[in-house]
Design an enzyme around this catalytic site. Structure first.
Site, PDB file in Angstrom:
ATOM      1  CG  HIS A  16      25.389 105.048  35.297  1.00 45.75           C
ATOM      2  ND1 HIS A  16      24.149 104.650  34.856  1.00 45.75           N
ATOM      3  CD2 HIS A  16      25.177 106.173  36.030  1.00 45.75           C
ATOM      4  CE1 HIS A  16      23.224 105.474  35.307  1.00 45.75           C
ATOM      5  NE2 HIS A  16      23.819 106.425  36.003  1.00 45.75           N
ATOM      6  CE  LYS A  40      15.187 108.943  42.547  1.00 45.30           C
ATOM      7  NZ  LYS A  40      16.604 109.161  42.325  1.00 45.30           N
ATOM      8  NE  ARG A  89      24.317 113.479  34.128  1.00 45.75           N
ATOM      9  CZ  ARG A  89      23.044 113.337  34.414  1.00 45.75           C
ATOM     10  NH1 ARG A  89      22.281 112.614  33.644  1.00 45.75           N
ATOM     11  NH2 ARG A  89      22.523 113.928  35.476  1.00 45.75           N
ATOM     12  CB  SER A 127      18.361 106.111  34.323  1.00 46.62           C
ATOM     13  OG  SER A 127      19.675 105.797  34.707  1.00 46.62           O
TER      14      SER A 127
HETATM   15  N1  COA Z   1      26.133 109.016  32.874  1.00 48.52           N
HETATM   16  C1  COA Z   1      24.815 108.909  32.597  1.00 48.52           C
HETATM   17  N2  COA Z   1      23.850 109.260  33.464  1.00 48.52           N
HETATM   18  C2  COA Z   1      24.220 109.690  34.657  1.00 48.52           C
HETATM   19  C3  COA Z   1      25.564 109.825  35.021  1.00 48.52           C
HETATM   20  C4  COA Z   1      26.537 109.460  34.056  1.00 48.52           C
HETATM   21  N3  COA Z   1      27.844 109.560  34.308  1.00 48.52           N
HETATM   22  N4  COA Z   1      25.627 110.306  36.267  1.00 48.52           N
HETATM   23  C5  COA Z   1      24.374 110.471  36.676  1.00 48.52           C
HETATM   24  N5  COA Z   1      23.520 110.110  35.704  1.00 48.52           N
HETATM   25  C6  COA Z   1      22.047 110.197  35.739  1.00 48.52           C
HETATM   26  C7  COA Z   1      21.387 108.979  36.317  1.00 48.52           C
HETATM   27  O1  COA Z   1      21.105 108.017  35.326  1.00 48.52           O
HETATM   28  C8  COA Z   1      20.127 109.564  36.889  1.00 48.52           C
HETATM   29  O2  COA Z   1      19.186 109.732  35.876  1.00 48.52           O
HETATM   30  P1  COA Z   1      17.618 109.816  36.200  1.00 48.52           P
HETATM   31  O3  COA Z   1      17.423 110.977  37.130  1.00 48.52           O
HETATM   32  O4  COA Z   1      17.049 110.024  34.871  1.00 48.52           O
HETATM   33  O5  COA Z   1      17.254 108.499  36.828  1.00 48.52           O
HETATM   34  C9  COA Z   1      20.533 110.952  37.344  1.00 48.52           C
HETATM   35  O6  COA Z   1      21.688 111.255  36.608  1.00 48.52           O
HETATM   36  C10 COA Z   1      20.814 111.024  38.826  1.00 48.52           C
HETATM   37  O7  COA Z   1      21.883 110.167  39.072  1.00 48.52           O
HETATM   38  P2  COA Z   1      22.236 109.342  40.340  1.00 48.52           P
HETATM   39  O8  COA Z   1      23.712 109.293  40.323  1.00 48.52           O
HETATM   40  O9  COA Z   1      21.574 108.014  40.374  1.00 48.52           O
HETATM   41  O10 COA Z   1      21.796 110.263  41.490  1.00 48.52           O
HETATM   42  P3  COA Z   1      20.694 110.142  42.528  1.00 48.52           P
HETATM   43  O11 COA Z   1      20.295 111.545  42.745  1.00 48.52           O
HETATM   44  O12 COA Z   1      19.617 109.176  42.215  1.00 48.52           O
HETATM   45  O13 COA Z   1      21.481 109.536  43.772  1.00 48.52           O
HETATM   46  C11 COA Z   1      23.046 109.554  45.610  1.00 48.52           C
HETATM   47  C12 COA Z   1      22.614 110.140  44.278  1.00 48.52           C
HETATM   48  C13 COA Z   1      22.727 108.101  45.714  1.00 48.52           C
HETATM   49  C14 COA Z   1      24.524 109.727  45.675  1.00 48.52           C
HETATM   50  C15 COA Z   1      22.374 110.384  46.728  1.00 48.52           C
HETATM   51  O14 COA Z   1      20.979 110.443  46.518  1.00 48.52           O
HETATM   52  C16 COA Z   1      22.627 109.825  48.113  1.00 48.52           C
HETATM   53  O15 COA Z   1      23.715 109.822  48.593  1.00 48.52           O
HETATM   54  N6  COA Z   1      21.573 109.339  48.773  1.00 48.52           N
HETATM   55  C17 COA Z   1      21.673 108.766  50.124  1.00 48.52           C
HETATM   56  C18 COA Z   1      21.046 109.667  51.173  1.00 48.52           C
HETATM   57  C19 COA Z   1      22.033 110.697  51.664  1.00 48.52           C
HETATM   58  O16 COA Z   1      23.095 110.390  52.153  1.00 48.52           O
HETATM   59  N7  COA Z   1      21.657 111.984  51.548  1.00 48.52           N
HETATM   60  C20 COA Z   1      22.502 113.054  51.988  1.00 48.52           C
HETATM   61  C21 COA Z   1      23.442 113.512  50.909  1.00 48.52           C
HETATM   62  S1  COA Z   1      22.766 114.842  50.013  1.00 48.52           S
END
Ligand code: COA
Length: 161
Positions: A16, A40, A89, A127
């Site tokens: 990140h 979550k 990624r 993560s």
């Molecule tokens: N380097 C390392 N790890 C990374 C990364 C990077 N560059 N990018 C993503 N990851 C990993 C994260 O650590 C996480 O790992 P985990 O699943 O083991 O915890 C995983 O990839 C998911 O990453 P994250 O970016 O946190 O995505 P998310 O799915 O939890 O959240 C949001 C994404 C917040 C953008 C999305 O859920 C959101 O917009 N939610 C709001 C509700 C909404 O508007 N919904 C409609 C849109 S679909």
């Protein structure tokens, strides 16, 4: 131009930070927005995730740490920032990211999502992987900054330092 970098950051990793570092060089302001999704199961509370991000991003003058719940497009509206950045990624990230970008655009036409390709050395990082390695006592110092490593070990040991 400002950009929002949303995610769970449970906890923040070097993967990140790499994305944030590269954005900080390209944009006037980077808003790192931590998702507070009550449905979550996070290891770290929203306050802990934000606190760790603030600590590890302290040196960046143009990076702000914030939180949001609900729809990302509503939050982007509130922040007056229609630009979202996400890291890619691997090919496996692509399908989910495409889906999110399409949904967000459907919900709000002016939203744009841009992608930065993760550095190869972080392409396998997540993560969950870091938490798993830490839980089994593995060395996580190459995955997360020392503040995060300390917090993870404390959490795993039930709060004992
Ligand atoms: N380097 C390392 N790890 C990374 C990364 C990077 N560059 N990018 C993503 N990851 C990993 C994260 O650590 C996480 O790992 P985990 O699943 O083991 O915890 C995983 O990839 C998911 O990453 P994250 O970016 O946190 O995505 P998310 O799915 O939890 O959240 C949001 C994404 C917040 C953008 C999305 O859920 C959101 O917009 N939610 C709001 C509700 C909404 O508007 N919904 C409609 C849109 S679909």
């Amino acid at each position: 131009m400002n950009v929002i970098y949303p995610g769970s950051f449970d906890p923040v990793t070097y993967g990140h930070i790499d994305i944030i570092d590269r954005c900080a060089k390209q944009f006037d302001r980077v808003i790192v927005s931590v998702l507070n999704n009550t449905a979550k199961n996070y290891m770290f509370t929203i306050e802990e995730r934000m606190d760790l991000l603030k600590k590890v991003l302290d040196k960046y003058e143009n990076v702000e740490v914030d939180s949001f719940n609900g729809l990302l497009v509503d939050y982007a509206n509130k922040k007056n920032c229609p630009l979202i950045v996400r890291g890619l990624r691997a090919v496996s990230d692509f399908e989910y990211e495409m889906q999110m970008a399409h949904v967000n655009k459907k919900l709000q036409e002016n939203i744009e999502t841009i992608y930065l390709v993760s550095r190869e050395k972080f392409s396998y990082l997540s993560s969950s992987i870091v938490k798993e390695v830490a839980m089994y006592g593995g060395d996580i110092s190459c995955f997360v900054p020392k503040e995060v490593e300390k917090a993870l070990i404390e959490k795993i040991n039930g709060g004992e330092k």
